[in-house]
Design a protein around this motif. Structure first.
Motif, PDB file in Angstrom:
ATOM      1  N   ASP A   1       8.613   1.065   7.191  1.00 22.84           N
ATOM      2  CA  ASP A   1       7.208   1.206   6.789  1.00 22.84           C
ATOM      3  C   ASP A   1       6.793   0.068   5.868  1.00 22.84           C
ATOM      4  OD1 ASP A   1       6.976   3.536   8.257  1.00 22.84           O
ATOM      5  OD2 ASP A   1       7.243   4.868   6.541  1.00 22.84           O
ATOM      6  N   ALA A   2       7.652  -0.243   4.894  1.00 23.69           N
ATOM      7  CA  ALA A   2       7.317  -1.302   3.934  1.00 23.69           C
ATOM      8  C   ALA A   2       7.163  -2.646   4.635  1.00 23.69           C
ATOM      9  CB  ALA A   2       8.395  -1.383   2.857  1.00 23.69           C
ATOM     10  N   ALA A   3       8.022  -2.905   5.621  1.00 27.87           N
ATOM     11  CA  ALA A   3       7.962  -4.174   6.342  1.00 27.87           C
ATOM     12  C   ALA A   3       6.759  -4.269   7.262  1.00 27.87           C
ATOM     13  CB  ALA A   3       9.248  -4.374   7.142  1.00 27.87           C
ATOM     14  N   ALA A   4       6.129  -3.129   7.549  1.00 28.89           N
ATOM     15  CA  ALA A   4       4.984  -3.090   8.469  1.00 28.89           C
ATOM     16  C   ALA A   4       3.646  -3.069   7.755  1.00 28.89           C
ATOM     17  CB  ALA A   4       5.101  -1.863   9.375  1.00 28.89           C
ATOM     18  N   GLU A   5       3.637  -3.277   6.445  1.00 30.93           N
ATOM     19  CA  GLU A   5       2.405  -3.114   5.669  1.00 30.93           C
ATOM     20  C   GLU A   5       1.455  -4.303   5.718  1.00 30.93           C
ATOM     21  OE1 GLU A   5       3.230  -2.024   1.677  1.00 30.93           O
ATOM     22  OE2 GLU A   5       3.673   0.061   2.144  1.00 30.93           O
ATOM     23  N   SER A   6       1.951  -5.494   6.006  1.00 27.07           N
ATOM     24  CA  SER A   6       1.114  -6.688   5.823  1.00 27.07           C
ATOM     25  C   SER A   6      -0.204  -6.648   6.601  1.00 27.07           C
ATOM     26  CB  SER A   6       1.905  -7.955   6.159  1.00 27.07           C
ATOM     27  OG  SER A   6       2.232  -8.026   7.531  1.00 27.07           O
ATOM     28  N   PRO A   7      -0.239  -6.148   7.849  1.00 25.78           N
ATOM     29  CA  PRO A   7      -1.538  -6.120   8.535  1.00 25.78           C
ATOM     30  C   PRO A   7      -2.555  -5.229   7.838  1.00 25.78           C
ATOM     31  CG  PRO A   7       0.267  -5.800  10.095  1.00 25.78           C
ATOM     32  CD  PRO A   7       0.843  -5.676   8.724  1.00 25.78           C
TER      33      PRO A   7
ATOM     34  N   THR B   1      -2.523  -4.288   4.559  1.00 24.60           N
ATOM     35  CA  THR B   1      -2.911  -4.880   3.283  1.00 24.60           C
ATOM     36  C   THR B   1      -4.023  -5.903   3.504  1.00 24.60           C
ATOM     37  OG1 THR B   1      -0.681  -4.565   2.400  1.00 24.60           O
ATOM     38  CG2 THR B   1      -2.074  -6.168   1.289  1.00 24.60           C
ATOM     39  N   ALA B   2      -3.879  -6.696   4.566  1.00 25.26           N
ATOM     40  CA  ALA B   2      -4.895  -7.706   4.867  1.00 25.26           C
ATOM     41  C   ALA B   2      -6.216  -7.061   5.285  1.00 25.26           C
ATOM     42  CB  ALA B   2      -4.388  -8.636   5.964  1.00 25.26           C
ATOM     43  N   LEU B   3      -6.140  -5.999   6.072  1.00 26.64           N
ATOM     44  CA  LEU B   3      -7.354  -5.342   6.542  1.00 26.64           C
ATOM     45  C   LEU B   3      -8.041  -4.560   5.429  1.00 26.64           C
ATOM     46  CD1 LEU B   3      -8.935  -5.104   9.223  1.00 26.64           C
ATOM     47  CD2 LEU B   3      -7.707  -2.951   9.650  1.00 26.64           C
ATOM     48  N   GLY B   4      -7.249  -4.045   4.506  1.00 29.86           N
ATOM     49  CA  GLY B   4      -7.789  -3.279   3.388  1.00 29.86           C
ATOM     50  C   GLY B   4      -7.799  -1.789   3.681  1.00 29.86           C
ATOM     51  N   ALA B   5      -7.751  -0.993   2.632  1.00 29.81           N
ATOM     52  CA  ALA B   5      -7.618   0.451   2.781  1.00 29.81           C
ATOM     53  C   ALA B   5      -8.800   1.070   3.516  1.00 29.81           C
ATOM     54  CB  ALA B   5      -7.453   1.103   1.405  1.00 29.81           C
ATOM     55  N   ASP B   6     -10.019   0.691   3.169  1.00 30.92           N
ATOM     56  CA  ASP B   6     -11.199   1.306   3.773  1.00 30.92           C
ATOM     57  C   ASP B   6     -11.301   0.976   5.259  1.00 30.92           C
ATOM     58  OD1 ASP B   6     -11.847   2.394   1.339  1.00 30.92           O
ATOM     59  OD2 ASP B   6     -13.392   0.904   0.862  1.00 30.92           O
ATOM     60  N   ARG B   7     -11.071  -0.280   5.619  1.00 28.89           N
ATOM     61  CA  ARG B   7     -11.191  -0.657   7.030  1.00 28.89           C
ATOM     62  C   ARG B   7     -10.005  -0.150   7.837  1.00 28.89           C
ATOM     63  NH1 ARG B   7     -11.764  -6.501   7.544  1.00 28.89           N
ATOM     64  NH2 ARG B   7     -13.183  -6.232   9.304  1.00 28.89           N
ATOM     65  N   SER B   8      -8.839  -0.049   7.214  1.00 29.81           N
ATOM     66  CA  SER B   8      -7.696   0.566   7.892  1.00 29.81           C
ATOM     67  C   SER B   8      -7.984   2.037   8.177  1.00 29.81           C
ATOM     68  CB  SER B   8      -6.430   0.432   7.044  1.00 29.81           C
ATOM     69  OG  SER B   8      -6.056  -0.930   6.884  1.00 29.81           O
ATOM     70  N   ALA B   9      -8.566   2.735   7.202  1.00 26.58           N
ATOM     71  CA  ALA B   9      -8.926   4.137   7.397  1.00 26.58           C
ATOM     72  C   ALA B   9      -9.974   4.284   8.498  1.00 26.58           C
ATOM     73  CB  ALA B   9      -9.433   4.743   6.094  1.00 26.58           C
ATOM     74  N   ARG B  10     -10.916   3.345   8.559  1.00 28.93           N
ATOM     75  CA  ARG B  10     -11.921   3.373   9.622  1.00 28.93           C
ATOM     76  C   ARG B  10     -11.259   3.201  10.984  1.00 28.93           C
ATOM     77  NH1 ARG B  10     -16.230   5.366  12.113  1.00 28.93           N
ATOM     78  NH2 ARG B  10     -17.382   3.794  13.326  1.00 28.93           N
ATOM     79  N   LEU B  11     -10.318   2.272  11.087  1.00 26.98           N
ATOM     80  CA  LEU B  11      -9.608   2.083  12.354  1.00 26.98           C
ATOM     81  C   LEU B  11      -8.825   3.336  12.716  1.00 26.98           C
ATOM     82  CD1 LEU B  11      -8.644   0.448  14.752  1.00 26.98           C
ATOM     83  CD2 LEU B  11      -6.936  -0.637  13.268  1.00 26.98           C
ATOM     84  N   ALA B  12      -8.172   3.957  11.743  1.00 25.86           N
ATOM     85  CA  ALA B  12      -7.429   5.186  12.024  1.00 25.86           C
ATOM     86  C   ALA B  12      -8.352   6.260  12.581  1.00 25.86           C
ATOM     87  CB  ALA B  12      -6.746   5.685  10.753  1.00 25.86           C
ATOM     88  N   ALA B  13      -9.532   6.391  12.002  1.00 25.02           N
ATOM     89  CA  ALA B  13     -10.484   7.396  12.478  1.00 25.02           C
ATOM     90  C   ALA B  13     -10.964   7.082  13.889  1.00 25.02           C
ATOM     91  CB  ALA B  13     -11.670   7.472  11.519  1.00 25.02           C
ATOM     92  N   LEU B  14     -11.186   5.810  14.175  1.00 19.98           N
ATOM     93  CA  LEU B  14     -11.615   5.428  15.520  1.00 19.98           C
ATOM     94  C   LEU B  14     -10.511   5.633  16.551  1.00 19.98           C
ATOM     95  CD1 LEU B  14     -13.490   2.132  14.590  1.00 19.98           C
ATOM     96  CD2 LEU B  14     -14.558   4.201  15.510  1.00 19.98           C
TER      97      LEU B  14
ATOM     98  N   MET C   1       0.866  -1.186   0.000  1.00 22.13           N
ATOM     99  CA  MET C   1       0.000   0.000   0.000  1.00 22.13           C
ATOM    100  C   MET C   1       0.897   1.228   0.000  1.00 22.13           C
ATOM    101  SD  MET C   1      -2.825  -1.349   2.781  1.00 22.13           S
ATOM    102  CE  MET C   1      -3.971  -0.013   2.515  1.00 22.13           C
ATOM    103  N   ALA C   2       0.817   2.033  -1.044  1.00 20.66           N
ATOM    104  CA  ALA C   2       1.774   3.114  -1.252  1.00 20.66           C
ATOM    105  C   ALA C   2       1.309   4.439  -0.676  1.00 20.66           C
ATOM    106  CB  ALA C   2       2.032   3.282  -2.751  1.00 20.66           C
ATOM    107  N   ASP C   3       0.267   4.416   0.167  1.00 15.86           N
ATOM    108  CA  ASP C   3      -0.289   5.666   0.664  1.00 15.86           C
ATOM    109  C   ASP C   3       0.190   6.017   2.063  1.00 15.86           C
ATOM    110  OD1 ASP C   3      -1.534   3.652   1.981  1.00 15.86           O
ATOM    111  OD2 ASP C   3      -3.584   4.255   1.490  1.00 15.86           O
ATOM    112  N   GLY C   4       1.210   5.349   2.553  1.00 18.31           N
ATOM    113  CA  GLY C   4       1.762   5.673   3.864  1.00 18.31           C
ATOM    114  C   GLY C   4       0.926   5.190   5.024  1.00 18.31           C
ATOM    115  N   ILE C   5       0.058   4.198   4.811  1.00 16.88           N
ATOM    116  CA  ILE C   5      -0.836   3.755   5.864  1.00 16.88           C
ATOM    117  C   ILE C   5      -0.077   3.159   7.042  1.00 16.88           C
ATOM    118  CG2 ILE C   5      -1.214   1.487   4.812  1.00 16.88           C
ATOM    119  CD1 ILE C   5      -3.785   3.599   6.784  1.00 16.88           C
ATOM    120  N   ALA C   6       1.024   2.452   6.794  1.00 11.83           N
ATOM    121  CA  ALA C   6       1.754   1.820   7.895  1.00 11.83           C
ATOM    122  C   ALA C   6       2.275   2.863   8.874  1.00 11.83           C
ATOM    123  CB  ALA C   6       2.901   0.968   7.347  1.00 11.83           C
ATOM    124  N   ARG C   7       2.822   3.954   8.357  1.00 10.09           N
ATOM    125  CA  ARG C   7       3.324   5.012   9.254  1.00 10.09           C
ATOM    126  C   ARG C   7       2.175   5.761   9.910  1.00 10.09           C
ATOM    127  NH1 ARG C   7       7.871   7.703  10.642  1.00 10.09           N
ATOM    128  NH2 ARG C   7       8.968   6.073   9.513  1.00 10.09           N
TER     129      ARG C   7
END
Length: 291
Positions: free
Chosen positions: A240-246, A248-261, A1-7
């Motif tokens: 950051d790249a090594a921390a992406e797997s969780p 990627t598995a959760l997906g961008a939308d649900r990761s964004a939801r978790l970030a908001a929560l 995921m190239a959008d910096g989600i891991a960081r």
């Protein structure tokens, strides 16, 4: 995921994880186990998922601490308590701290429970191959209480990122003291606080600085050279790249939801006033002022 989600996720979950280091409930829990002093409590509570690990293993896993610092706490801690009791105590402490800092209504809310379930799913999906601390935390049972479940999931994710970070440092030839010098030189954390809390002698710190100058990474006045800046950027990008797997598995939308929560929870912890100065973990986003 190239959008910096891991960081972005790390910036949100790290402060919540850090309750176990800085909340007074954690210190009281360690004292209740009979552990002597802050550092014995720190090493016992953090290392408990590994079982009754000795100082050599924990020094290796934690990476940046002087072996002497670890050896003053372990294995003595296991003469006062057991890993199972330490795990139970840290969960009780985190539940109490989260309830106090967030408020009972938030700690028992549907939104926090949703965050806990999303974080647990991400943590369960993390690839822990070669990541000892992450694997040990991931193997723990699923806590029933949402605040504890959230904290344990975030802790697994945090140790997953940390294990990957250590692998990157080793691959780049950046030893434990050099890693602290690099962090201080870029301004992420306070030099004296890093050196003293990790218990490196001034001479050992100076030797690390000399080695980094010889590699062309550090200027005579302690600033990073262009090569040093490049190395640091490579370390962070690879971490950051090594921390992406969780995520990627959760997906961008649900990761964004978790970030908001997580955002209001993180803000509440950051403004609680419990964190010492010095930014020991090197968080890069601007932190709000403590209340």
């Amino acid at each position: 995921m190239a959008d910096g989600i891991a960081r972005a996720m790390w910036e949100r979950y790290e402060p919540v994880h850090d309750l176990v280091y800085f909340a007074p409930e954690a210190r009281r829990a360690a004292d209740g186990l009979g552990l002597r002093g802050y550092w014995m409590g720190y090493f016992a509570l953090r290392a408990a998922p590994l079982g009754a690990a000795g100082p050599a293993v924990v020094t290796s896993c934690f990476y940046v601490f002087h072996p002497r610092r670890v050896g003053r706490a372990l294995p003595d801690a296991w003469t006062y308590t057991t890993p199972a009791d330490a795990l139970a105590a840290r969960w009780e402490a985190v539940d109490a701290a989260a309830t106090r800092v967030l408020g009972a209504d938030v700690a028992r809310s549907a939104e926090l429970a949703e965050a806990a379930d999303l974080a647990w799913e991400a943590a369960a999906a993390a690839d822990t191959t070669g990541r000892v601390l992450a694997a040990a935390n991931q193997a723990l049972e699923r806590p029933e209480r949402p605040a504890v479940r959230l904290w344990q999931a975030l802790t697994t994710l945090r140790e997953h990122r940390g294990d990957g970070h250590i692998a990157v440092l080793v691959g780049q030839g950046v030893g434990p003291v050099e890693a602290m010098v690099l962090k201080a030189a870029v301004g992420d954390s306070d030099k004296a606080f890093l050196r003293d809390t990790r218990q490196w002698e001034p001479a050992e710190w100076q030797d690390a600085e000399r080695r980094m100058r010889e590699r062309g990474l550090l200027t005579p006045d302690g600033a990073l050279t262009p090569a040093g800046v490049t190395l640091r950027e490579e370390v962070e990008a690879s971490t950051d790249a090594a921390a992406e797997s969780p995520w990627t598995a959760l997906g961008a939308d649900r990761s964004a939801r978790l970030a908001a929560l997580l955002e209001p929870l993180t803000r509440a912890v950051e403004t609680s006033g419990m964190f010492p100065p010095g930014n020991l973990v090197g968080l890069t986003r601007q932190r709000p002022a403590a209340r």
